[in-house]
Scaffold this active site. Structure first.
Site, PDB file in Angstrom:
ATOM      1  N   TYR A 135       0.868  -1.175   0.000  1.00  0.00           N
ATOM      2  CA  TYR A 135       0.000   0.000   0.000  1.00  0.00           C
ATOM      3  C   TYR A 135       0.905   1.225   0.000  1.00  0.00           C
ATOM      4  CZ  TYR A 135      -3.937   2.932   1.602  1.00  0.00           C
ATOM      5  OH  TYR A 135      -4.919   3.879   1.734  1.00  0.00           O
ATOM      6  N   THR A 138       2.435   7.058   1.416  1.00  0.00           N
ATOM      7  CA  THR A 138       3.427   8.008   1.923  1.00  0.00           C
ATOM      8  C   THR A 138       4.619   8.180   0.977  1.00  0.00           C
ATOM      9  OG1 THR A 138       2.797   7.337   4.132  1.00  0.00           O
ATOM     10  CG2 THR A 138       4.880   8.504   3.926  1.00  0.00           C
ATOM     11  N   SER A 144       1.516  13.257   6.292  1.00  0.00           N
ATOM     12  CA  SER A 144       0.193  13.664   6.763  1.00  0.00           C
ATOM     13  C   SER A 144      -0.646  14.308   5.667  1.00  0.00           C
ATOM     14  CB  SER A 144       0.346  14.658   7.923  1.00  0.00           C
ATOM     15  OG  SER A 144       0.954  14.031   9.019  1.00  0.00           O
ATOM     16  N   GLY A 177       5.336  -0.907   3.743  1.00  0.00           N
ATOM     17  CA  GLY A 177       5.852  -2.205   4.173  1.00  0.00           C
ATOM     18  C   GLY A 177       5.758  -3.220   3.061  1.00  0.00           C
ATOM     19  N   GLN A 330       5.659   2.584  43.274  1.00  0.00           N
ATOM     20  CA  GLN A 330       5.510   1.631  42.168  1.00  0.00           C
ATOM     21  C   GLN A 330       4.025   1.496  41.805  1.00  0.00           C
ATOM     22  OE1 GLN A 330       8.365   0.395  40.997  1.00  0.00           O
ATOM     23  NE2 GLN A 330       7.937  -1.459  39.828  1.00  0.00           N
ATOM     24  N   ARG A 333       2.499   4.332  39.811  1.00  0.00           N
ATOM     25  CA  ARG A 333       2.902   4.403  38.402  1.00  0.00           C
ATOM     26  C   ARG A 333       2.314   3.235  37.616  1.00  0.00           C
ATOM     27  NH1 ARG A 333       9.178   4.298  39.033  1.00  0.00           N
ATOM     28  NH2 ARG A 333       9.318   4.812  36.818  1.00  0.00           N
ATOM     29  N   GLY A 401      16.892  -1.815  36.072  1.00  0.00           N
ATOM     30  CA  GLY A 401      17.954  -2.082  35.103  1.00  0.00           C
ATOM     31  C   GLY A 401      17.620  -3.224  34.163  1.00  0.00           C
ATOM     32  N   GLU A 424      -1.255   6.195  10.181  1.00  0.00           N
ATOM     33  CA  GLU A 424      -2.712   6.363  10.145  1.00  0.00           C
ATOM     34  C   GLU A 424      -3.149   7.669  10.803  1.00  0.00           C
ATOM     35  OE1 GLU A 424      -5.174   4.558   8.690  1.00  0.00           O
ATOM     36  OE2 GLU A 424      -3.545   3.481   7.727  1.00  0.00           O
TER      37      GLU A 424
END
Lengths: 664, 664
Positions: A135, A138, A144, A177, A330, A333, A401, A424
């Site tokens: 497809y 772009t 855009s 793609g 923790q 968040r 880490g 999109e």
């Protein structure tokens, strides 16, 4: 240690029926069973192993993806999978590939924009994968602004052909793609020119490569656009560049469902309404929202399980240290992200309904809800993808880490997810579209036009401008009416303030440009109402299973009150709530964290992710993290030899002070 | 097209002396010249090319890093570079390697924690790189909680040796850079045990590998811990795992500056104050803050230049489209990040002064400012690294789709930067330390203890609890006194509110745990004052160069007012400002965006980054983006052959419906 469940003590705490919650998450028993079956099918097939993916070089990685795509297709044929099953199987293979574009963009474009004859000719080929489609919209210089595309398709009446051409470097197609190395065909978007006149951008089916030897057809230059963010991730996909040098295709390869070009080169509008494409857009964005909840659920599942395994500090008298999930920092968040996964799931489900509704109306030539549906999906796409991208990275940080290791699965999940913020429709551009629609809606209120659907609350704008939140105690924040009014009042007041500021500009477009940052904030406030209200609606339904509704209720209000906290500036500056009420929301939030804490492992188990699909040592279902991390490390190619390649040339001379004469 | 400056029209708009700004950014003429010289030296040396880095497999990548490290060391010796010059050269080589650990952790640890004899023995070897050192603290099971490390160092009085041992899997050292494949030595942190008694965690110099054949010494198992986030990025570093099986080292290889173990195994505290290590911590964190501003400046430079090159929408009558940098939505996301880069630069500069001050006081046995200096550096480390990590990703998004390409430089910049949020103290853990210090400071106010340094404002807490912001017009927000008072009042009120809530708990530790999310927010509010006030201090200095101070002023208030907008909830809920004043801050912010707009290209030019150091096609100094992106694409290994490896095995059988019998 194999077979031991290190999270059993967590699972034993569960206060609800996890199996029932799995059905709720999946949407239906049918959806659960299908998805469960496909997930296990993929997980149990060694051909779909993916734990080596982040260690592979580009060529090896790509070849491996071709192998998996072929194997997936072979299994789909062998097992005679339905379209729905095949889609799920591809999802669980969990590796971007050319087949995504083929099934998700190429085939739907022909279905949506092709005439009956075109569909009859091309779809059977595509369904059997006798051709592989991409497809190509772009360009290097245009994303855009689709109307700014530079590729041209000029009709040549002498030969009854279109001439596809890339007049500039920036008109090169860039990003599609599959285009780089695999696709045999593509829908190429180009400016239609007939008789010297431009007729806007349209799609053309262009064959790119020979079906015999796969060589590019004459006049077409194609290649891969190079490495993208992350290890593995989208590097399994050959996003491509292509330049067309006056490539000729038959006239009947322009997708002509809406606009036809006659033998003479005349443009004729068909009686199919142009608005049809909006139906497709609603569909695509509904998929994106559903994918957001899935991606988020994976990240949250990993971070939640690992937070229950990981212990740090707080050991008393030589006992075990504290599980990091028990720290309020923790929780504050992580738990809102868990709640967001559920929130996005339910709003995604609602979008499926919206798509059906829009489709039915379109068939009845009722276009009245289209602008609202369009704004709503644009806003939800933006809101959910932005939140999910941030959340995945936050989950990675919540793993400390070890989250930085590819073995955690989170780096790749992030790298593979973030393009959703851009493709999109760039998220900010979409929010501006929402804002434009909101401003229009507000400006038409006086003329008595009644706002519909998700903007219906703006019809009560006078009430909303003057209402007072009547939260007195923290628990009052658990009342749906109170919450909805606060969110609606905030959004309405922000919209009205923007409209008022806009009216001060002589040229409305100048005002819109100048105030666009404020407008984006108003759009976000509006979109949050949609998510909040659909979650609240969900709670009104009959939900079977012991304790399930209670957990959903907790999640809903965690989602809601976290938003109140995060956007407190909005709520206070518009006078929708008082500082005291804001502080009570915070108290209630803390209490909800404690209530949900014993259930969080079960709440992520309810996503029903296999260890294969999660692809994370930290997120292993059995919590056996450390031995597996240790095992995983030794698989790195650097560990193939004890003395690394390069030591003798570069390190030894350094240690022996013999660099001066070394050739480096 | 080569040699054309596509950004010339932008540079022509500049209203200030860019060369003078370069000096301001660098900190001094000397710093500018040195850095400029080293940057050019690296950029002009083909051996330091790095544009192929993201395409290399792990082994190739690592070997390449060894080569560059050797080449850098060779050049350092050949050119007889000073330590300062050598450090800059390594910075501009811009590739994490084992030498980072050697110079930045191993050498400083010996200097700071070794006795005079130890320094005399080990430093000359290290300075000549006859040994290569790592720094082995973190373990598989322990990061933040250093006191929880499990590795043991047991003194054996019979042989006068320490026995280094990893008693469990989780005690394996995990993460130390260089440890995996290269380091010959490491400072290993372990629990000291003598005569059956524990004496806390200390550092030991342990030889890891033979200096002859590089084989691991007996009893030591070492390897690389595997792939980490991103392409290239930290995969150039052999972060390692090691297990010690009763490895013996002489007693004199324990770093004994502070605590000595005698021949008999007795522990003797030296007269060197333990607090000395805090001096090192201040130094390390000052470096981290400086690095944050550098990393941020690179991302902002790329996004700013590309935003001036990229055009999208807004074409009128077929003319050029609008530069995306002219959209207010782009400005409101990008310009605060530009301002942050400068803000972090100046607070980093101030931290250098703080380090000198702390060092001088320590030498005079004055420990009075140490807790405040410690809290201040902990907070600034957290604030600047968190903001920078987010900002790099935001810059990537600001570059649209192309930001997702490795050629943009941003994916690698992000992946290489994010560990800064976790290493040298997890950002949330550090903020909790700041909060603890703030609560202590507040609790001591009544007893008349005067807060010092960056907490001095808390001494005026009574005024700050009652003051009223007197902004009447948007321009009033440009008054330093007004701004500082608003920020100080907000922080003081948040601190006092937390203290009050804490006092409701019987056990203060329970309260601290329960309210930790609020405490973190108070800590952030406090740390923002430091950044804001140091920027304002900078403006009080004499700054030469036409228009330079004006630009800095604009940047300072963009930084400040963006914070007011972002943390509006704090300011309003504490009653520090009114909604109207919040809205005026926003108006002023918009006006500052317009004022700074013509200067932004020059403001990123002032960072003086070479194209080599930036490593970004989108951020090229000449703005020649599209042709170079196109060129870059073709270098991907996938483009080596027109028909890709794997086509014949996997794609052709699919197209020809011959998959059924294929072996995949």
């Amino acid at each position: 240690m194999e077979g031991v469940d290190h999270l059993a003590h967590e699972r034993n705490k569960t206060e609800f029926d996890v199996d029932a919650m799995k059905i709720v998450w999946a949407g239906s028993r049918h959806a659960f069973e299908l998805s469960d079956r496909m997930a296990r099918l993929v997980a149990s097939d060694p051909a779909f192993r993916k734990d080596d993916r982040t260690r592979l070089g580009r060529k090896e990685l790509f070849k491996n993806t071709l192998r998996k795509a072929a194997h997936a297709w072979k299994r789909i044929l062998e097992l005679r999978l339905t379209e729905e099953e095949a889609g799920q199987l591809r999802k669980f293979v969990d590796e971007p590939s050319f087949t995504d574009l083929h099934w998700e963009m190429f085939v739907p474009a022909i279905k949506g924009q092709g005439t009956d004859e075109q569909q009859q000719k091309w779809l059977p080929l595509a369904y059997k994968m006798q051709i592989i489609g991409s497809y190509a919209q772009t360009e290097l210089g245009h994303g855009s602004n689709v109307q700014g595309l530079e590729t041209t398709a000029t009709f040549d009446p002498e030969t009854d052909e279109f001439v596809i051409n890339s007049p500039t470097l920036t008109s090169s197609k860039w990003w599609p793609g599959g285009l780089g190395r695999i696709s045999t065909h593509a829908i190429v978007y180009a400016r239609l020119i007939t008789n010297g006149q431009e007729h806007g951008v349209h799609g053309f089916i262009v064959q790119l490569r020979s079906l015999d030897d796969h060589m590019p057809l004459p006049g077409i230059t194609m290649g891969d656009i190079g490495m993208k963010f992350g290890n593995g991730a989208y590097n399994t996909m050959d996003n491509g560049v292509s330049k067309f040098d006056h490539v000729r295709i038959p006239r009947n390869q322009m997708l002509m469902r809406v606009l036809q070009v006659t033998r003479e080169g005349k443009c004729v509008q068909s009686n199919v309404p142009r608005q049809l494409i909006y139906g497709t857009m609603v569909f695509v964005r509904q998929t994106i929202v559903a994918n957001a909840s899935t991606a988020l659920s994976r990240a949250v599942c990993i971070a939640t399980r690992y937070s229950a395994v990981r212990r740090q500090f707080g050991s008393r008298e030589g006992g075990m240290e504290t599980q990091v999930i028990d720290y309020k920092t923790q929780q504050s968040r992580l738990f809102p992200l868990l709640a967001s996964a559920y929130a996005f799931r339910f709003v995604g489900e609602w979008l499926k309904w919206l798509y059906t509704d829009v489709t039915q109306r379109l068939q009845a030539n009722d276009f009245s809800t289209l602008p609202e549906a369009h704004a709503c999906t644009a806003g939800l796409k933006s809101l959910t993808t932005a939140a999910t991208a941030d959340a995945i990275e936050e989950c990675r940080k919540l793993c400390g880490g070890h989250g930085y290791l590819c073995a955690s699965g989170l780096p790749e999940l992030f790298a593979v997810y973030v393009p959703a913020c851009t493709y999109e429709g760039d998220n900010v551009v979409l929010l501006l579209q929402v804002a434009r629609f909101l401003m229009k809606t507000v400006s038409q209120l006086d003329s008595g036009k009644k706002p519909v659907g998700t903007t219906a609350y703006l019809g009560r704008v006078q009430d909303l401008l003057h209402c007072c939140c009547d939260v007195q105690r923290a628990e009052d924040w658990l009342k749906p009416g109170v919450v909805l009014e606060a969110f609606e009042a905030r959004s309405a007041r922000m919209c009205v303030a923007c409209a008022k500021n806009l009216s001060k500009f002589e040229n409305p477009e100048d005002g819109f440009a100048e105030l666009s940052a404020d407008l984006v904030e108003a759009a976000v406030a509006h979109c949050q109402i949609i998510v909040v209200s659909k979650f609240i609606d969900k709670l009104q339904q009959d939900i079977p299973g012991k304790g399930v509704k209670q957990q959903l209720q907790n999640l809903c209000y965690i989602y809601v009150l976290n938003l109140v906290h995060k956007y407190l500036g909005d709520f206070l500056s518009t006078g929708c709530i008082t500082p005291k009420q804001g502080s009570l929301a915070n108290d209630q939030l803390r209490s909800l964290y404690s209530q949900i804490r014993p259930n969080v492992i079960a709440l992520v188990d309810a996503f029903n992710h296999t260890d294969h699909y999660l692809g994370s040592v930290l997120g292993r279902s059995d919590g056996n993290v450390y031995p597996k991390l240790y095992e995983e490390a030794w698989k790195d190619p650097l560990n193939d030899s004890v003395v690394p390649d390069g030591y003798h040339e570069y390190v030894h001379p350094m240690l022996k002070q013999q660099l001066r004469n070394a050739r480096l």
